[in-house]
Scaffold this active site. Structure first.
Site, PDB file in Angstrom:
ATOM      1  N   GLU A  72       0.750  -1.187  -0.169  1.00  0.00           N
ATOM      2  CA  GLU A  72      -0.232  -0.225   0.042  1.00  0.00           C
ATOM      3  C   GLU A  72       0.689   1.165   0.003  1.00  0.00           C
ATOM      4  O   GLU A  72       1.687   1.354   0.885  1.00  0.00           O
ATOM      5  CB  GLU A  72      -0.965  -0.119   1.193  1.00  0.00           C
ATOM      6  CG  GLU A  72      -1.967   1.157   1.211  1.00  0.00           C
ATOM      7  CD  GLU A  72      -2.927   1.126   2.337  1.00  0.00           C
ATOM      8  OE1 GLU A  72      -3.739   2.130   2.319  1.00  0.00           O
ATOM      9  OE2 GLU A  72      -2.851  -0.008   2.996  1.00  0.00           O
ATOM     10  N   LYS A  88      -8.524  -0.981   1.005  1.00  0.00           N
ATOM     11  CA  LYS A  88      -9.863  -1.262   1.521  1.00  0.00           C
ATOM     12  C   LYS A  88     -10.599  -2.321   0.994  1.00  0.00           C
ATOM     13  O   LYS A  88     -11.197  -2.229   0.016  1.00  0.00           O
ATOM     14  CB  LYS A  88     -10.651  -0.290   2.171  1.00  0.00           C
ATOM     15  CG  LYS A  88     -10.350   0.314   3.524  1.00  0.00           C
ATOM     16  CD  LYS A  88     -10.693  -0.519   4.628  1.00  0.00           C
ATOM     17  CE  LYS A  88      -9.796  -0.111   5.978  1.00  0.00           C
ATOM     18  NZ  LYS A  88      -8.314  -0.486   5.884  1.00  0.00           N
TER      19      LYS A  88
END
Length: 269
Positions: A72, A88
């Site tokens: 990420e 997410k």
């Protein structure tokens, strides 16, 4: 944090959501052992062979080490353009290609995972807008599905143009801590994280990266990471997931286990 505590805490957080305290909380649990790691750099190579990641990092200060295989990006700046790419939404991989494609498609079409993702996208848009040229905040990609060796992830990309009235450090200051590792609204969920998590996160869910002399930068989110204290012979890693009103505590616990898979394998456990 054992399984029983975790399940009870998730249900307590869902009650906070029901009462309107918050919308989403990123809740994490620590696993640890006391052991000696003879060559932490070899552990880093093992982890990144098992789970290669675009934002991997190896970090050492005195007797403390970070071994990181993060997928990420927290925040990047090139020229005046800033982008954030929150993750997410997670699904496991399957060895069978047809089953793997089905799992990927289920993630893509999951209303629950999309709801988790868009809550954080809205939070990131708000964070970036505080230092952006008015009207420049854009969602470049919403609900993108990306495949990694251990998991499929749902990733969105938000961009903005940094207003020249602000220093680039202001963009970092207003975006940190990253919404994907806190939840929404950010201040209230940080209070709940302090209340329910049993271990201070430390460098976990922080950021590691670089800043160039020209003021460009790129920072990751410290997840899928092992922290090692060579002085205390203490090995620690944390995993977490987004808790929403529709979360199933058992499935959230399973997601933590899925994210820990490569870390345990790298440690030979």
């Amino acid at each position: 944090m054992d399984r029983a505590y975790y399940l009870n805490a998730v249900n307590a957080l869902k009650e906070h959501i029901r009462k309107g305290d918050c919308y989403e909380v990123n809740f994490c649990r620590e696993q640890f052992l006391e052991a000696d790691v003879n060559a932490p750099q070899h552990l880093f190579h093992r982890l990144n062979q098992l789970s290669p990641a675009p934002f991997a990092a190896y970090y050492k200060v005195h007797h403390r080490y970070l071994v990181c295989s993060s997928p990420e990006r927290f925040l990047q700046k090139k020229g005046s353009r800033i982008i954030s790419q929150p993750i997410k939404g997670t699904a496991k991989r399957a060895a069978d290609p047809a089953q793997d494609a089905a799992l990927q498609q289920a993630l893509r079409s999951s209303a629950k995972e999309q709801a988790e993702n868009v809550m954080i996208v809205d939070l990131v848009r708000n964070d970036l807008s505080r230092t952006a040229v008015q009207g420049s905040v854009r969602v470049e990609e919403l609900f993108g599905i990306y495949t990694f060796p251990q998991v499929h992830h749902m990733i969105s990309t938000v961009s903005a143009t940094l207003d020249d009235r602000f220093h680039f450090t202001d963009a970092i200051r207003h975006a940190f801590p990253m919404g994907s590792m806190t939840g929404a609204p950010k201040v209230r969920v940080m209070e709940l994280i302090e209340q329910y998590e049993k271990t201070r996160r430390g460098l976990f869910s922080g950021a590691v990266g670089y800043i160039t002399p020209e003021g460009d930068f790129d920072f990751n989110v410290v997840i899928r990471s092992i922290l090692y204290n060579a002085e205390q012979k203490y090995i620690s890693f944390q995993t977490g997931s987004a808790i929403t009103f529709y979360s199933d505590a058992e499935k959230e616990f399973e997601e933590c286990g899925l994210k820990a898979k490569a870390l345990l394998a790298a440690l030979g456990l």
